[in-house]
Each structure stands twice: as C-alpha cells, then as structure tokens.
Design an enzyme around this catalytic site. Structure first.
Site, PDB file in Angstrom:
ATOM      1  N   CYS A   1      -7.185  45.714  34.283  1.00  0.00           N
ATOM      2  CA  CYS A   1      -6.188  46.084  33.288  1.00  0.00           C
ATOM      3  C   CYS A   1      -6.608  45.489  31.956  1.00  0.00           C
ATOM      4  CB  CYS A   1      -4.809  45.556  33.688  1.00  0.00           C
ATOM      5  SG  CYS A   1      -3.513  45.991  32.508  1.00  0.00           S
TER       6      CYS A   1
ATOM      7  N   GLU B   1      -0.217  53.017  35.182  1.00  0.00           N
ATOM      8  CA  GLU B   1       0.596  53.056  33.971  1.00  0.00           C
ATOM      9  C   GLU B   1       2.082  53.145  34.298  1.00  0.00           C
ATOM     10  OE1 GLU B   1      -1.066  52.035  31.642  1.00  0.00           O
ATOM     11  OE2 GLU B   1      -3.039  52.602  32.406  1.00  0.00           O
TER      12      GLU B   1
END
Length: 136
Positions: free
Chosen positions: A85, A127
C-alpha cells in the site's frame, strides 16, 4: 493538483463518508495523484489524499475508473494473497476474492454496476477496504 499521500494510520482508519455531487472534483484529484504515482500504484481511495469521502480510482488495464460510493454487492472465489500500500510500509497478508460485483456512481453521477476479476478485482477490494478504514 497533486495532493500528498497520507500515511497517518489514525486518519486512514476512519470510515469514509458518503460522497455527494459536490465531491465530483475528487475525481480529478485522484486521477492526478494516481498518474503521479503510476510506477508504484494502481489504485487509490480519497482518504489517501486527505478526503474522508467514499471515492476510489482503480486501473482496470486500459483505463482508470473513478467510483463514487462504491458498494461490493457480490464476491466469489476467495484466496489468500499479499499486498503493498502506498500509504503503508511493507508487504501484508490479506484475503481477497477473484470475482466481485460493485455498484457505484460514475463521474457523471450515473448509477453503474461492474464485474471485475483477478487483479482489477483485487485492486478494487483494497480500495474498498480503505473506505471502511481497514488497513491491510
């Protein structure tokens, strides 16, 4: 305008609020941020650029797709994987689904539904987790 990437885990762990038509400018902000980080990133949530609104952008191979208020409506074929991430350090284990169906509003505020498989589905799930304040 390219906004800085948020790395504050307290901020990132907050649940995002529903987006409204007044949040449409977030599409351009996310497009700019994804373009600026294209070499290391394939998707972003609005909280990654400082807005706690339910808006994401994902690369689906040939284009980037902005989704307002996305909702996971179906999922199939679970598997374990590892992800990176942009807002976090290191590789982390997670569970994903090979096929997902998501409803959302597009940049014209039209209701849409899309079925994603494999890597685009994985990116979208990552997401969607951001919107719930879930960090892998």
């Amino acid at each position: 305008m390219i906004k800085p990437i948020i790395r504050d885990t307290f901020f990132l762990q907050q649940k995002s609020l529903e987006a409204t038509k007044s949040d449409l400018s977030l599409a351009k902000d996310l497009q700019d941020a994804l373009a600026a980080n294209r070499e290391v990133c394939v998707g972003m949530a609005a909280n990654m650029i400082g807005s706690l609104k339910r808006v994401i952008i994902i690369n689906i191979g040939f284009t980037d797709l902005v989704m307002f208020n996305p909702i996971l409506v179906d999922k199939a074929q679970p598997y374990d994987t590892e992800e990176l991430c942009l807002s976090l350090v290191g590789v982390r284990p997670t569970k994903r689904y090979r096929t997902i169906k998501v409803s959302y509003r597009d940049i014209n505020w039209q209701e849409k539904t899309i079925t994603l498989t494999d890597f685009p589905a994985q990116v979208c799930q990552h997401e969607l987790d951001h919107l719930e304040g879930i960090l892998i």
